[in-house]
Design a protein around this motif. Structure first.
Motif, PDB file in Angstrom:
ATOM      1  N   UNK A  50      68.369  50.291  55.196  1.00 48.75           N
ATOM      2  CA  UNK A  50      68.197  51.613  55.790  1.00 48.75           C
ATOM      3  C   UNK A  50      68.057  51.516  57.304  1.00 48.75           C
ATOM      4  N   UNK A  51      67.289  50.528  57.772  1.00 46.06           N
ATOM      5  CA  UNK A  51      67.089  50.355  59.209  1.00 46.06           C
ATOM      6  C   UNK A  51      68.405  50.017  59.907  1.00 46.06           C
ATOM      7  N   UNK A  79      72.099  56.081  64.939  1.00 48.46           N
ATOM      8  CA  UNK A  79      71.298  56.901  65.853  1.00 48.46           C
ATOM      9  C   UNK A  79      70.652  56.120  66.984  1.00 48.46           C
ATOM     10  N   UNK A  80      70.809  54.813  66.990  1.00 51.95           N
ATOM     11  CA  UNK A  80      70.152  54.026  68.017  1.00 51.95           C
ATOM     12  C   UNK A  80      68.713  53.735  67.633  1.00 51.95           C
ATOM     13  N   UNK A  81      67.956  53.226  68.598  1.00 54.45           N
ATOM     14  CA  UNK A  81      66.611  52.743  68.297  1.00 54.45           C
ATOM     15  C   UNK A  81      65.532  53.815  68.421  1.00 54.45           C
ATOM     16  N   UNK A  82      65.928  55.075  68.560  1.00 53.83           N
ATOM     17  CA  UNK A  82      64.907  56.127  68.626  1.00 53.83           C
ATOM     18  C   UNK A  82      64.348  56.464  67.250  1.00 53.83           C
ATOM     19  N   UNK A  83      64.959  55.951  66.201  1.00 56.89           N
ATOM     20  CA  UNK A  83      64.454  56.233  64.856  1.00 56.89           C
ATOM     21  C   UNK A  83      63.063  55.624  64.693  1.00 56.89           C
ATOM     22  N   UNK A  84      62.257  56.233  63.852  1.00 56.43           N
ATOM     23  CA  UNK A  84      60.890  55.783  63.624  1.00 56.43           C
ATOM     24  C   UNK A  84      60.793  55.051  62.290  1.00 56.43           C
ATOM     25  N   UNK A  85      59.666  54.385  62.077  1.00 66.88           N
ATOM     26  CA  UNK A  85      59.447  53.736  60.789  1.00 66.88           C
ATOM     27  C   UNK A  85      59.363  54.772  59.676  1.00 66.88           C
ATOM     28  N   UNK A  86      58.876  55.958  59.987  1.00 67.63           N
ATOM     29  CA  UNK A  86      58.858  57.033  58.999  1.00 67.63           C
ATOM     30  C   UNK A  86      60.284  57.407  58.588  1.00 67.63           C
ATOM     31  N   UNK A  87      61.202  57.464  59.578  1.00 66.89           N
ATOM     32  CA  UNK A  87      62.609  57.745  59.272  1.00 66.89           C
ATOM     33  C   UNK A  87      63.185  56.674  58.343  1.00 66.89           C
ATOM     34  N   UNK A  88      62.843  55.429  58.641  1.00 68.27           N
ATOM     35  CA  UNK A  88      63.343  54.319  57.829  1.00 68.27           C
ATOM     36  C   UNK A  88      62.818  54.413  56.402  1.00 68.27           C
ATOM     37  N   UNK A  89      61.534  54.725  56.269  1.00 58.48           N
ATOM     38  CA  UNK A  89      60.938  54.849  54.941  1.00 58.48           C
ATOM     39  C   UNK A  89      61.643  55.929  54.131  1.00 58.48           C
ATOM     40  N   UNK A  90      61.912  57.071  54.756  1.00 57.38           N
ATOM     41  CA  UNK A  90      62.589  58.168  54.052  1.00 57.38           C
ATOM     42  C   UNK A  90      63.993  57.753  53.632  1.00 57.38           C
ATOM     43  N   UNK A  91      64.730  57.104  54.540  1.00 57.37           N
ATOM     44  CA  UNK A  91      66.092  56.687  54.229  1.00 57.37           C
ATOM     45  C   UNK A  91      66.122  55.610  53.152  1.00 57.37           C
ATOM     46  N   UNK A 121      60.582  45.295  63.072  1.00 59.21           N
ATOM     47  CA  UNK A 121      61.743  45.651  62.251  1.00 59.21           C
ATOM     48  C   UNK A 121      63.032  45.445  63.035  1.00 59.21           C
ATOM     49  N   UNK A 122      63.027  45.793  64.320  1.00 53.57           N
ATOM     50  CA  UNK A 122      64.211  45.587  65.159  1.00 53.57           C
ATOM     51  C   UNK A 122      64.582  44.113  65.198  1.00 53.57           C
TER      52      UNK A 122
END
Length: 225
Positions: free
Chosen positions: A27-28, A35-47, A65-66
């Motif tokens: 997902x990450x 979307x680039x690196x502006x995504x959050x860990x919350x975004x990753x969890x949802x995806x 994670x990066x």
């Protein structure tokens, strides 16, 4: 108590943890690329379809994670280069790696932003060069020995040429995310020996309007207030 019954739950948990980690990394990688690196860990969890706590138990922050995604990508590229070196056609092996690297950079917004996010990014990129450079050198030497590479091309040119194509991809991404392939073909035509037939330019060039829109997207007007 039967030891066999007590041993099963830990094995099941380890397997679940491994599956969750793989889902998180996949997902990450997808989100960083899109979307680039502006995504959050919350975004990753949802995806990834896992709880936020699951992500934070594995990665204390986004930088961890990066780094994990970055190292996974590099491991894949190193494997790709080794596979290309086993190709009996030296030119095909070289172009396979070049296209793979260009495509990875062109379609992965996050990879180009790593330099701004990882404190020891310079050292990591130096490590990447040292890990992949010997295999790239073998690719170049095989192509030169086969007479399919023009004289004077050095292994260090490989990384610079990939960066050139990536720069074009970043510029044109808002208006034509595939036009980088045209310029990759032109770059390869510039390094191949005269005895190797040129590939046709199947991707059309950007027209004036597309260039203007790409410039506007890259350099939005400043707010003068």
């Amino acid at each position: 108590m039967n030891p066999a019954t007590t041993a099963a739950p830990p094995r099941r948990l380890r397997a679940d943890a491994a599956r969750n980690q793989q889902r998180i990394l996949e997902a990450a990688r997808r989100l960083f690329a899109e979307r680039g690196l502006e995504v959050t860990l919350d975004d990753v969890a949802e995806a990834a379809g896992v709880g936020v706590g699951t992500v934070y138990r594995r990665f204390a922050n986004k930088q961890e994670l990066i780094v994990e995604v970055f190292e996974h990508n590099i491991a894949e590229m190193a494997e790709m280069v080794e596979t290309a070196n086993r190709n009996p056609d030296p030119w095909a092996g070289l172009t396979e790696v070049f296209e793979y690297a260009c495509q990875h950079m062109a379609q992965n917004r996050g990879f180009g932003e790593v330099m701004l996010e990882i404190p020891d990014a310079q050292a990591r990129f130096a490590w990447v060069r040292e890990r992949i450079k010997p295999a790239i050198e073998r690719l170049i030497e095989r192509a030169r020995a086969a007479g399919v590479l023009r004289e004077g091309i050095a292994p260090s040119d490989f990384f610079v040429l990939v960066s050139m194509v990536e720069t074009i991809a970043a510029f044109a991404r808002p208006v034509d995310p595939e036009v980088w392939r045209r310029y990759m073909t032109i770059v390869l035509d510039g390094v191949r020996a005269d005895c190797v037939p040129r590939d046709p330019l199947t991707i059309p060039p950007l027209d004036d309007d597309a260039i203007d829109r790409a410039k506007a997207a890259c350099f939005p007007p400043r707010n003068k207030k």
